[in-house]
Scaffold this motif. Structure first.
Motif, mmCIF file in Angstrom:
data_model
loop_
_atom_site.group_PDB
_atom_site.id
_atom_site.type_symbol
_atom_site.label_atom_id
_atom_site.label_comp_id
_atom_site.label_asym_id
_atom_site.label_seq_id
_atom_site.Cartn_x
_atom_site.Cartn_y
_atom_site.Cartn_z
ATOM 1 N N LYS A 22 0.829 -1.207 0.000
ATOM 2 C CA LYS A 22 0.000 0.000 0.000
ATOM 3 C C LYS A 22 0.867 1.262 0.000
ATOM 4 O O LYS A 22 0.677 2.149 -0.830
ATOM 5 N N TYR A 23 1.822 1.348 0.913
ATOM 6 C CA TYR A 23 2.637 2.557 1.014
ATOM 7 C C TYR A 23 3.622 2.715 -0.142
ATOM 8 O O TYR A 23 3.935 3.828 -0.548
ATOM 9 N N LEU A 24 4.112 1.600 -0.667
ATOM 10 C CA LEU A 24 5.018 1.673 -1.810
ATOM 11 C C LEU A 24 4.265 1.841 -3.127
ATOM 12 O O LEU A 24 4.857 2.224 -4.124
ATOM 13 N N ASN A 25 2.966 1.538 -3.108
ATOM 14 C CA ASN A 25 2.134 1.631 -4.307
ATOM 15 C C ASN A 25 2.747 0.808 -5.452
ATOM 16 O O ASN A 25 3.008 1.324 -6.537
ATOM 17 N N CYS A 26 2.980 -0.480 -5.138
ATOM 18 C CA CYS A 26 3.594 -1.357 -6.130
ATOM 19 C C CYS A 26 3.047 -2.766 -5.986
ATOM 20 O O CYS A 26 2.297 -3.061 -5.070
ATOM 21 N N ARG A 27 3.465 -3.630 -6.901
ATOM 22 C CA ARG A 27 3.014 -5.028 -6.845
ATOM 23 C C ARG A 27 4.140 -5.992 -6.531
ATOM 24 O O ARG A 27 3.927 -7.180 -6.341
ATOM 25 N N ASP A 42 17.992 -0.129 5.635
ATOM 26 C CA ASP A 42 17.242 -1.043 4.782
ATOM 27 C C ASP A 42 16.158 -0.202 4.133
ATOM 28 O O ASP A 42 15.410 0.494 4.833
ATOM 29 N N ILE A 43 16.078 -0.250 2.813
ATOM 30 C CA ILE A 43 15.111 0.571 2.087
ATOM 31 C C ILE A 43 14.178 -0.354 1.317
ATOM 32 O O ILE A 43 14.620 -1.081 0.426
ATOM 33 N N PHE A 44 12.917 -0.329 1.676
ATOM 34 C CA PHE A 44 11.907 -1.088 0.945
ATOM 35 C C PHE A 44 11.544 -0.256 -0.277
ATOM 36 O O PHE A 44 11.218 0.923 -0.156
ATOM 37 N N VAL A 45 11.599 -0.887 -1.451
ATOM 38 C CA VAL A 45 11.467 -0.140 -2.705
ATOM 39 C C VAL A 45 10.741 -0.991 -3.750
ATOM 40 O O VAL A 45 10.846 -2.216 -3.747
ATOM 41 N N ASP A 46 10.022 -0.329 -4.638
ATOM 42 C CA ASP A 46 9.359 -0.988 -5.763
ATOM 43 C C ASP A 46 10.429 -1.687 -6.589
ATOM 44 O O ASP A 46 11.328 -1.053 -7.140
ATOM 45 N N ASP A 47 10.361 -3.009 -6.682
ATOM 46 C CA ASP A 47 11.356 -3.787 -7.405
ATOM 47 C C ASP A 47 11.348 -3.506 -8.903
ATOM 48 O O ASP A 47 12.337 -3.713 -9.586
ATOM 49 N N GLU A 48 10.232 -3.022 -9.403
ATOM 50 C CA GLU A 48 10.104 -2.738 -10.832
ATOM 51 C C GLU A 48 10.146 -1.230 -11.123
ATOM 52 O O GLU A 48 9.946 -0.814 -12.248
ATOM 53 N N LEU A 50 12.369 1.118 -11.562
ATOM 54 C CA LEU A 50 13.215 1.679 -12.612
ATOM 55 C C LEU A 50 12.828 1.172 -13.998
ATOM 56 O O LEU A 50 13.330 1.663 -15.004
ATOM 57 N N LEU A 51 11.927 0.190 -14.071
ATOM 58 C CA LEU A 51 11.506 -0.374 -15.354
ATOM 59 C C LEU A 51 10.224 0.248 -15.892
ATOM 60 O O LEU A 51 9.883 0.054 -17.047
ATOM 61 N N ILE A 52 9.518 0.987 -15.052
ATOM 62 C CA ILE A 52 8.230 1.562 -15.423
ATOM 63 C C ILE A 52 8.428 2.983 -15.940
ATOM 64 O O ILE A 52 9.079 3.805 -15.283
ATOM 65 N N ASP A 53 7.879 3.277 -17.103
ATOM 66 C CA ASP A 53 8.053 4.597 -17.720
ATOM 67 C C ASP A 53 7.534 5.743 -16.862
ATOM 68 O O ASP A 53 8.054 6.853 -16.911
ATOM 69 N N THR A 54 6.498 5.489 -16.083
ATOM 70 C CA THR A 54 5.878 6.563 -15.308
ATOM 71 C C THR A 54 6.486 6.724 -13.914
ATOM 72 O O THR A 54 6.036 7.563 -13.146
ATOM 73 N N SER A 55 7.491 5.940 -13.586
ATOM 74 C CA SER A 55 8.105 6.030 -12.259
ATOM 75 C C SER A 55 8.885 7.321 -12.098
ATOM 76 O O SER A 55 9.421 7.870 -13.052
ATOM 77 N N THR A 56 8.959 7.756 -10.872
ATOM 78 C CA THR A 56 9.736 8.931 -10.521
ATOM 79 C C THR A 56 11.004 8.472 -9.814
ATOM 80 O O THR A 56 10.937 7.707 -8.843
ATOM 81 N N ILE A 57 12.147 8.926 -10.286
ATOM 82 C CA ILE A 57 13.409 8.599 -9.617
ATOM 83 C C ILE A 57 13.387 9.245 -8.242
ATOM 84 O O ILE A 57 13.134 10.438 -8.106
ATOM 85 N N SER A 58 13.647 8.448 -7.218
ATOM 86 C CA SER A 58 13.610 8.972 -5.860
ATOM 87 C C SER A 58 14.969 8.965 -5.183
ATOM 88 O O SER A 58 15.159 9.660 -4.189
ATOM 89 N N GLY A 64 24.873 11.268 -9.401
ATOM 90 C CA GLY A 64 23.611 11.616 -10.039
ATOM 91 C C GLY A 64 22.972 10.519 -10.862
ATOM 92 O O GLY A 64 21.978 10.754 -11.552
ATOM 93 N N PHE A 65 23.487 9.288 -10.800
ATOM 94 C CA PHE A 65 22.898 8.189 -11.558
ATOM 95 C C PHE A 65 21.695 7.614 -10.811
ATOM 96 O O PHE A 65 21.754 7.422 -9.591
ATOM 97 N N PRO A 66 20.588 7.321 -11.505
ATOM 98 C CA PRO A 66 19.393 6.768 -10.857
ATOM 99 C C PRO A 66 19.707 5.475 -10.101
ATOM 100 O O PRO A 66 20.426 4.611 -10.606
ATOM 101 N N MET A 67 19.155 5.369 -8.897
ATOM 102 C CA MET A 67 19.390 4.190 -8.084
ATOM 103 C C MET A 67 18.076 3.515 -7.686
ATOM 104 O O MET A 67 17.929 2.313 -7.804
ATOM 105 N N LEU A 68 17.105 4.298 -7.216
ATOM 106 C CA LEU A 68 15.820 3.771 -6.760
ATOM 107 C C LEU A 68 14.713 4.656 -7.291
ATOM 108 O O LEU A 68 14.912 5.862 -7.496
ATOM 109 N N ALA A 69 13.532 4.069 -7.493
ATOM 110 C CA ALA A 69 12.406 4.833 -8.019
ATOM 111 C C ALA A 69 11.157 4.564 -7.193
ATOM 112 O O ALA A 69 11.000 3.498 -6.603
ATOM 113 N N GLY A 70 10.272 5.549 -7.173
ATOM 114 C CA GLY A 70 9.002 5.408 -6.468
ATOM 115 C C GLY A 70 9.132 5.711 -4.990
ATOM 116 O O GLY A 70 10.117 6.269 -4.521
ATOM 117 N N ASN A 71 8.103 5.326 -4.242
ATOM 118 C CA ASN A 71 8.091 5.538 -2.800
ATOM 119 C C ASN A 71 9.127 4.645 -2.130
ATOM 120 O O ASN A 71 9.413 3.546 -2.614
#
Length: 116
Positions: A22-27, A42-48, A50-58, A64-71
């Motif tokens: 619910k909080y990560l808004n992912c599957r 420990d960071i709980f993160v949407d496993d997918e 960085l693969l989703i076009d609509t994700s926001t780099i967080s 400056g390279f993307p590492m994690l995306a979403g909540n």
């Protein structure tokens, strides 16, 4: 723009897997361990994320390279490997490592800077 990030960090309580989804808004989520400032989390993160076009780099690397995306959900673990909550000083540390940046679309965003 201000020099301080907006109110992006808030406390959540996760009692079961449904709460994380619910909080990560992912599957599908994963747990990444990253250094933020002078401490590892420990960071709980949407496993997918960085693969989703609509994700926001967080989160990005110091370069400056993307590492994690979403909540993201931040936690620690005890000697037995059990997930435990973070303290006020951890929240302060995390917030101190949020930086203002411009993404590839030219949008102004706030991102967390962390290391492997």
């Amino acid at each position: 723009r201000t020099d301080n990030p907006p109110d992006m960090v808030r406390e959540v309580e996760c009692n079961d897997l449904d709460d994380y989804y619910k909080y990560l808004n992912c599957r599908c989520f994963d747990i990444a361990n990253r250094k933020i400032g002078n401490k590892r989390y420990d960071i709980f993160v949407d496993d997918e994320g960085l693969l989703i076009d609509t994700s926001t780099i967080s989160a990005v690397t110091p370069e400056g390279f993307p590492m994690l995306a979403g909540n993201l959900i931040f936690a620690l673990h005890n000697a037995e490997g059990e997930t435990i909550g973070i303290e006020d000083e951890d929240i302060k540390n995390i917030c101190q490592n949020i930086r203002y940046a411009t993404n590839s679309d030219g949008d102004d965003v706030w991102v967390l800077v962390c290391e492997y």
